[in-house]
Structures are given as C-alpha cells and as structure tokens.
Design an enzyme around this catalytic site. Structure first.
Site, PDB file in Angstrom:
ATOM      1  N   TYR A 170     -10.568  46.485 -19.342  1.00 45.69           N
ATOM      2  CA  TYR A 170     -10.476  45.034 -19.533  1.00 45.69           C
ATOM      3  C   TYR A 170     -10.461  44.658 -21.011  1.00 45.69           C
ATOM      4  CZ  TYR A 170     -11.082  43.296 -14.745  1.00 45.69           C
ATOM      5  OH  TYR A 170     -10.905  42.970 -13.425  1.00 45.69           O
ATOM      6  N   LYS A 204     -13.228  58.396 -11.952  1.00 48.01           N
ATOM      7  CA  LYS A 204     -12.004  59.138 -11.630  1.00 48.01           C
ATOM      8  C   LYS A 204     -11.947  60.336 -12.564  1.00 48.01           C
ATOM      9  CE  LYS A 204      -8.111  59.585  -9.364  1.00 48.01           C
ATOM     10  NZ  LYS A 204      -8.063  59.907  -7.916  1.00 48.01           N
ATOM     11  N   ASP A 259     -11.154  56.693  -5.401  1.00 47.61           N
ATOM     12  CA  ASP A 259     -10.325  56.587  -4.184  1.00 47.61           C
ATOM     13  C   ASP A 259     -11.157  56.928  -2.951  1.00 47.61           C
ATOM     14  OD1 ASP A 259     -10.482  59.184  -5.211  1.00 47.61           O
ATOM     15  OD2 ASP A 259      -8.427  59.737  -4.671  1.00 47.61           O
ATOM     16  N   ASP A 308     -14.485  45.884 -10.244  1.00 46.02           N
ATOM     17  CA  ASP A 308     -13.773  44.679  -9.804  1.00 46.02           C
ATOM     18  C   ASP A 308     -13.218  44.904  -8.397  1.00 46.02           C
ATOM     19  OD1 ASP A 308     -12.409  42.152  -9.990  1.00 46.02           O
ATOM     20  OD2 ASP A 308     -10.564  43.278 -10.379  1.00 46.02           O
ATOM     21  N   ASP A 355     -14.928  43.651  -4.424  1.00 49.57           N
ATOM     22  CA  ASP A 355     -14.219  42.823  -3.448  1.00 49.57           C
ATOM     23  C   ASP A 355     -14.237  43.492  -2.072  1.00 49.57           C
ATOM     24  OD1 ASP A 355     -13.534  40.850  -5.285  1.00 49.57           O
ATOM     25  OD2 ASP A 355     -11.457  40.721  -4.585  1.00 49.57           O
TER      26      ASP A 355
HETATM   27  C1  IPM Z   1     -14.049  38.890 -10.871  1.00 48.88           C
HETATM   28  C2  IPM Z   1     -12.671  38.329 -11.075  1.00 48.88           C
HETATM   29  C3  IPM Z   1     -12.343  38.374 -12.552  1.00 48.88           C
HETATM   30  C4  IPM Z   1     -12.336  39.817 -12.965  1.00 48.88           C
HETATM   31  C5  IPM Z   1     -11.038  37.688 -12.947  1.00 48.88           C
HETATM   32  C6  IPM Z   1     -10.996  36.255 -12.473  1.00 48.88           C
HETATM   33  C7  IPM Z   1     -10.785  37.751 -14.421  1.00 48.88           C
HETATM   34  O1  IPM Z   1     -11.757  39.011 -10.285  1.00 48.88           O
HETATM   35  O2  IPM Z   1     -15.006  38.334 -11.433  1.00 48.88           O
HETATM   36  O3  IPM Z   1     -14.177  39.876 -10.151  1.00 48.88           O
HETATM   37  O4  IPM Z   1     -11.312  40.518 -12.821  1.00 48.88           O
HETATM   38  O5  IPM Z   1     -13.351  40.290 -13.459  1.00 48.88           O
HETATM   39 MG    MG Z   2     -12.618  40.443  -8.981  1.00 50.48          MG
END
Ligand code: IPM
Ligand code: MG
Length: 387
Positions: A170, A221, A253, A277, A281
């Site tokens: 990032y 990884k 993975d 990230d 999710d």
């Molecule tokens: C998160 C989001 C952010 C990230 C984006 C909105 C920049 O997806 O907080 O997980 O990638 O960190």
């Molecule tokens: Mg995210």
C-alpha cells in the site's frame, strides 16, 4: 487527555497502552474529545445513530464526550478539493479518539489518485501512524442463518484479524505508472517491509492472541516472495517471547481456502496490509454481513481510529436502510481500546445483542420471522435496550 494515559482498575492491560496505565479516580466525570468523520454515503446516517448511543452510555458511566466533526473522503473533496484536509488531520491529532464512518462513492472514482477518497483514508492511517488494525469477525448466535455458509461450519466462529496497516504494498516505493524505453506503459507497486515494522505488528498480534485463545496464525506468501520470507522469519523469532502462544504459518492462498473450509481452526491471524485487506473481507462475510463488523486502528501512542469494516454503500445512502450496528460496535471498540472504558464498551455490545434478540433486523441481515427496521429505528431500539 491522551488515550494512552488512561487506565481502568481491575481490567486487562491493553496490549498497546498497558505499560503506561495510570489509575483514575473512580468518582470523576471523565471528558473525552472525539473527532467524528462521517464521510460519505451511509456514513452520516450511521454516525448519527452512534452519537446518540454514545451520549446515552456516557450519561450512564459518567463519561462526557465532546464531539467535533471533520471532513474526509468525497465530501472533503467537494468542499475543499482534497480528501484529507490538513485541518482534519490536526483535529484528529488533538483528540482522544477518532470515530470514522465510511468514505467513497461513484462520483469520485475517476478522479486522479491523489484526489480519491481512498487516498484520504490512507493518509489518515499514515498521518496518525496507525500500524495495527484489529478486525474481529465473530459470528453472533442470532445471525448464524445470515451466513452463506452452513451452520455447522460457522457456528462459534470467533476470529481476530490483525492487519498491518501502514506498510507493505500500500505504501512501498517505487510506485506509479511509467513509460518503458519501448514506449509501453508499466504499472509498478512495491511490497516492502522493514524488520522493525514486522516486529511491532507481530508483538501486537502475540499480545492479542495471548488474551484470546492463545493461537496465532501468521499469513504470508513466503514460498514466492522475499518480503514474506522476512515476515515469516521475524514472526517466528518473536515466538520465543510468547511461549504461551501457539504459532502457526500459512500461505495466503491456503489461508483463504481454510477460512471458508474450516474457519473455526482460527483464533488470531496476523498478516500484512494487502493480504489483511483481502482476508478480513472474507472473514467478515463468514458472519453473514459485513454490516456487523467494527475495527480498531491503533498506533504506538496517540488517538486510534475506530471504523466499520464495511464501505459507504452509496446505493442505499440517504434511504434509511443502512445497518448502523458495525458503527455502533466500532464505538464500543473505541471505548475499549482507545479510551480504556471496558464497562461502557460491554454495555454497548450487550445492547446490540439485545436488539438482535428482540428480532430487529436491517435489510442486510433480515431473515424470515424477524422484524425489518431502518437505520433510525434500529437506533431507537438500541437506546431502549440501553435504558
Ligand atoms: C479497508 C478498505 C480500504 C483498504 C480502502 C477503502 C482504501 O478496503 O479498510 O479494508 O484497502 O484498506
Ligand atoms: Mg478492504
């Protein structure tokens, strides 16, 4: 008052701020300066509900909150031309904690990168040096049916993802889109970690695991990437200081597969920025709705930022359809990790469980036989549950 100077009698010492703990006088009303960053989309609606909840819980626990709102994301771009105005960063720095809702929306998606809402969020994380991102994914018994996975797979899932937040691909240099000598465009990002960056997130992860079930899985990884090999070596080296924590390693993975195959094998996961990230999710969705999950972003000192894992949901913004519970639970994390007020945090979390027990559901977690409510009605139910 700075967050790291607060303490609370008889409660576990916080992994980041614990060593500075000072006992407070139990009788004093405590004041906290909270910066609110409602942002875009559904942000303002869920923030409004959360502020009412905080006021209610504040009056019960003798906590006085001074709220100050500031601009971030698309709304900041519209008003000031930049997604993170200097003033926002300085207001945040002067506060005890920052409560953020969500940023982003279609209308800002095609702006140049330095003007995108996401750039504001990344600037906030970097500006406050919030290297540790805690993302719990806990399945609530009331919501087992909302998960897309089978009951026996998800029932009892309780995972904490510790994501490194201010390094890795990032932020690595070089980055950009460059023209090659042959005149072709070439996009470049760099995944890089310094040993000290790995060590500090590693320590937070071990401390976190120690307070949970004592199992830490580091995800990388290392079979392909040098940066991941360093990650694995440093995390493994730290383990000798935490003999009570059982450390394992997985390639990313495989970790993604294991998360949906058998999520209950995980307790605490530590990983870099990009893998975190993605995996957070996936972990979030095990619980049925990303609309339920809070997060905490913490640094070595100074205010933390507390925000829902979900985004700004522009498709339902302004329609009173949003689920405010992740934002409300983020306020609970703020009380617990940022302001050292575990009893007030407990109280909010109990209220959330209570409204779910009472059957109230926003659209994202609705199932047959429950009571569909909008964002505001969910807020009212929470206020009732608190009193
Ligand atoms: C998160 C989001 C952010 C990230 C984006 C909105 C920049 O997806 O907080 O997980 O990638 O960190
Ligand atoms: Mg995210």
């Amino acid at each position: 008052m700075q967050a790291q100077l607060l303490g609370y009698d008889n409660h576990p010492v916080d992994p980041l701020y614990g060593s500075l703990e000072i006992k407070r006088s139990a009788l004093m009303t405590q004041q906290f300066n909270i910066t609110l960053l409602p942002g875009d989309g559904i942000g303002p609606e869920i923030m409004a509900v959360t502020v009412e909840v905080l006021k209610a819980v504040g009056s019960q626990f003798d906590l006085q909150f001074q709220f100050q709102s500031a601009l971030i994301g698309g709304s900041a771009i519209d008003e000031t031309g930049t997604p993170l105005p200097e003033e926002t960063l300085s207001v945040c720095r002067q506060s005890d904690a920052v409560l953020l809702a969500a940023i982003g929306g279609y209308q800002w998606d095609s702006l140049p990168r330095h003007q995108r809402p996401e750039t504001g969020l990344l600037g906030l994380r970097a500006g406050l040096q919030l290297f540790a991102n805690l993302r719990p994914a806990t399945i609530l018994p009331q919501l087992v049916e909302a998960s897309s996975l089978k009951r026996e797979v998800v029932e009892g899932v309780d995972i904490m993802v510790v994501r490194e937040l201010t390094g890795g691909i990032y932020f690595g240099q070089p980055r950009g889109v460059f023209e090659t000598e042959a005149g072709e465009l070439r996009g470049v990002n760099t995944m890089a970690y310094r040993a000290s960056e790995i060590d500090r997130i590693g320590r937070v992860a071990f401390e976190t695991a120690r307070k949970r079930q004592g199992r830490l899985c580091s995800v990388d990884k290392a079979n392909v990437l040098e940066v991941s090999q360093l990650w694995r070596d440093r995390i493994a080296a730290l383990a000798s200081n935490y003999a009570d924590v059982e450390l394992s390693h997985l390639y990313v993975d495989n970790a993604a597969m294991q998360l949906v195959r058998q999520p209950k094998q995980f307790d605490t996961i530590v990983t870099g920025n990009l893998f975190g990230d993605i995996l957070s999710d996936a972990a979030a969705m095990l619980t049925g709705s990303i609309g339920m999950l809070p997060s905490a972003s913490l640094g070595e000192s100074g205010p933390g930022v507390f925000e829902p894992v979900h985004g700004s949901a522009p498709d339902i913004a302004g329609q009173d359809k949003a689920n405010p519970l992740a934002q409300v639970l983020s306020a609970a994390m703020m009380l617990r990790y940022g302001l050292n007020q575990p009893p007030a945090a407990d109280k909010i979390e109990q209220a959330v469980l209570k409204v779910l027990d009472q059957g109230y559901r926003t659209g994202d977690i609705y199932s047959e036989g429950t009571t569909a409510v909008g964002c505001q009605a969910m807020g009212e139910a929470l206020l009732n549950a608190l009193t």
